[in-house]
Design a protein around this motif. Structure first.
Motif, PDB file in Angstrom:
ATOM      1  N   ASP A 155       1.048  -1.040   0.194  1.00 38.70           N
ATOM      2  CA  ASP A 155      -0.434  -0.042  -0.031  1.00 38.70           C
ATOM      3  C   ASP A 155       1.104   1.160   0.039  1.00 38.70           C
ATOM      4  OD1 ASP A 155      -2.123   1.920   0.045  1.00 38.70           O
ATOM      5  OD2 ASP A 155      -2.644   1.431   2.738  1.00 38.70           O
ATOM      6  N   VAL A 156       0.975   1.861  -1.587  1.00 39.25           N
ATOM      7  CA  VAL A 156       2.367   3.056  -1.503  1.00 39.25           C
ATOM      8  C   VAL A 156       1.274   4.049  -0.974  1.00 39.25           C
ATOM      9  CG1 VAL A 156       3.338   1.306  -3.573  1.00 39.25           C
ATOM     10  CG2 VAL A 156       1.381   3.114  -3.455  1.00 39.25           C
ATOM     11  N   PRO A 157       2.054   5.756  -0.681  1.00 35.91           N
ATOM     12  CA  PRO A 157       1.437   6.708  -0.564  1.00 35.91           C
ATOM     13  C   PRO A 157       0.676   6.833  -1.220  1.00 35.91           C
ATOM     14  CG  PRO A 157       4.074   6.613   0.119  1.00 35.91           C
ATOM     15  CD  PRO A 157       3.214   4.778  -0.144  1.00 35.91           C
ATOM     16  N   PRO A 158      -0.174   7.844  -0.954  1.00 31.90           N
ATOM     17  CA  PRO A 158      -1.213   8.147   0.054  1.00 31.90           C
ATOM     18  C   PRO A 158      -1.977   6.475   1.086  1.00 31.90           C
ATOM     19  CG  PRO A 158      -2.335   9.282  -1.484  1.00 31.90           C
ATOM     20  CD  PRO A 158      -0.792   8.764  -2.453  1.00 31.90           C
ATOM     21  N   GLY A 204      -4.551   3.902   1.319  1.00 30.83           N
ATOM     22  CA  GLY A 204      -4.894   3.237   1.178  1.00 30.83           C
ATOM     23  C   GLY A 204      -5.626   2.868  -0.852  1.00 30.83           C
ATOM     24  N   PRO A 205      -6.229   3.024  -1.394  1.00 31.82           N
ATOM     25  CA  PRO A 205      -5.711   2.562  -2.379  1.00 31.82           C
ATOM     26  C   PRO A 205      -6.120   3.426  -4.050  1.00 31.82           C
ATOM     27  CG  PRO A 205      -7.988   1.823  -2.161  1.00 31.82           C
ATOM     28  CD  PRO A 205      -7.550   2.680   0.099  1.00 31.82           C
ATOM     29  N   THR A 206      -4.634   3.344  -4.137  1.00 34.47           N
ATOM     30  CA  THR A 206      -4.099   3.979  -5.741  1.00 34.47           C
ATOM     31  C   THR A 206      -3.603   3.436  -6.673  1.00 34.47           C
ATOM     32  OG1 THR A 206      -1.329   4.331  -4.892  1.00 34.47           O
ATOM     33  CG2 THR A 206      -3.025   5.640  -4.210  1.00 34.47           C
ATOM     34  N   ASP A 207      -3.727   3.701  -7.430  1.00 38.43           N
ATOM     35  CA  ASP A 207      -3.046   3.034  -8.822  1.00 38.43           C
ATOM     36  C   ASP A 207      -1.993   2.688  -8.876  1.00 38.43           C
ATOM     37  OD1 ASP A 207      -5.131   3.789 -10.357  1.00 38.43           O
ATOM     38  OD2 ASP A 207      -4.535   5.565 -11.018  1.00 38.43           O
ATOM     39  N   GLY A 208      -0.717   2.690  -7.730  1.00 35.56           N
ATOM     40  CA  GLY A 208       1.129   2.159  -7.415  1.00 35.56           C
ATOM     41  C   GLY A 208       0.812   1.236  -6.625  1.00 35.56           C
ATOM     42  N   ASP A 209      -0.518   1.202  -6.150  1.00 32.16           N
ATOM     43  CA  ASP A 209      -0.531  -0.637  -4.440  1.00 32.16           C
ATOM     44  C   ASP A 209       0.185  -1.663  -5.902  1.00 32.16           C
ATOM     45  OD1 ASP A 209      -0.913   1.529  -3.120  1.00 32.16           O
ATOM     46  OD2 ASP A 209      -3.113   0.918  -3.018  1.00 32.16           O
TER      47      ASP A 209
END
Length: 265
Positions: free
Chosen positions: A197-200, A202-207
């Motif tokens: 779980d990358v910053p920020p 919560g779910p992001t495209d980079g996770d």
């Protein structure tokens, strides 16, 4: 023995000796010709490990005993039962760099994939499964483009050659802006399936989605074949909107060793 994966532009010189060295440093697997050598070495090493007795059936040593004894006498005989060696069991995951600079190598990997499977199977492996994982980099400037990803399991381990080759043929390159890529993160996720779980928060495209580890079998020889032409991003590297969120060299090495996965690359 082990292959030390620490030198820049390292080639696999002794592929029958597996395992990440203590410093996975700046490993670079130099182009697809090395992949061909890896396949031949895997096949050869398994052929060496399977003795000629595998086809000869069980035997006794000594095969017969001749002894003269008096009535009521006895004697002891020690016999050894020689049983055939079981064919080796291999779980192999191909881990491929899909950053833009690898476009000229990708067609070669696709071309050699069927022969890679056949060569290993012909080398004495009685039970072969292969999988496919790919990586580019985290999709944040300057590390990667918006459509890039740090790790993806494209094909779980399978014993079906056609299924594996189809997955290999479906690969295509993306971006990977800067020079280094997410090799450490890819190997860490392949071994652990931990997700990221990358910053920020919560779910992001980079996770990186969890549960994408290769499902290596207990008792199998577990091998990851890494193909890349780039240096490795390490945890905490700069240049992006936050410190590089991928796995470190130390954490990756520890995860591979704990899982019993041998890296060729």
């Amino acid at each position: 023995g082990r292959v030390r994966l620490g030198s820049t532009h390292a080639l696999v010189g002794q592929c029958s000796q597996w395992g990440p060295g203590p410093d996975m440093g700046n490993l670079i697997m130099k182009r697809t010709k090395t992949t061909l050598f890896v396949g031949a070495a895997l096949a050869a090493s398994f052929a060496v490990g399977s003795s000629a007795t595998a086809d000869s059936g069980p035997s006794l040593d000594p095969a017969e005993v001749n002894e003269i004894i008096a009535p009521g006498g006895s004697f002891d005989v020690t016999k050894t039962v020689n049983t055939p060696e079981l064919p080796p069991v291999l779980d192999m995951c191909l881990v491929v760099d899909l950053s833009g600079s690898y476009f000229d190598d990708l067609s070669n990997i696709k071309a050699v994939a069927p022969a890679l499977w056949d060569d290993i199977a012909a080398g004495g492996v009685g039970d072969l499964r292969a999988g496919l994982a790919t990586f580019v980099d985290f999709p944040f400037s300057v590390w990667g483009g918006s459509s890039d990803y740090a790790y993806r399991l494209d094909q779980q381990l399978t014993n079906d050659k056609d299924t594996w080759v189809t997955a290999v043929n479906a690969m295509s390159t993306l971006s990977g802006f800067d020079g280094p890529e997410s090799q450490y993160e890819a190997l860490f996720q392949l071994a652990t399936g931990a997700g990221n779980d990358v910053p920020p928060s919560g779910p992001t495209d980079g996770d990186v989605a969890p549960d994408q580890q290769c499902q290596f079998r207990e008792g199998a020889t577990k091998v990851a074949i890494l193909t890349t032409d780039a240096p490795f991003h390490n945890a905490g590297d700069g240049g992006g909107p936050f410190p590089y969120p991928g796995a470190s060299a130390t954490d990756t090495t520890n995860a591979l060793v704990a899982a019993g996965i041998k890296v060729i690359g």
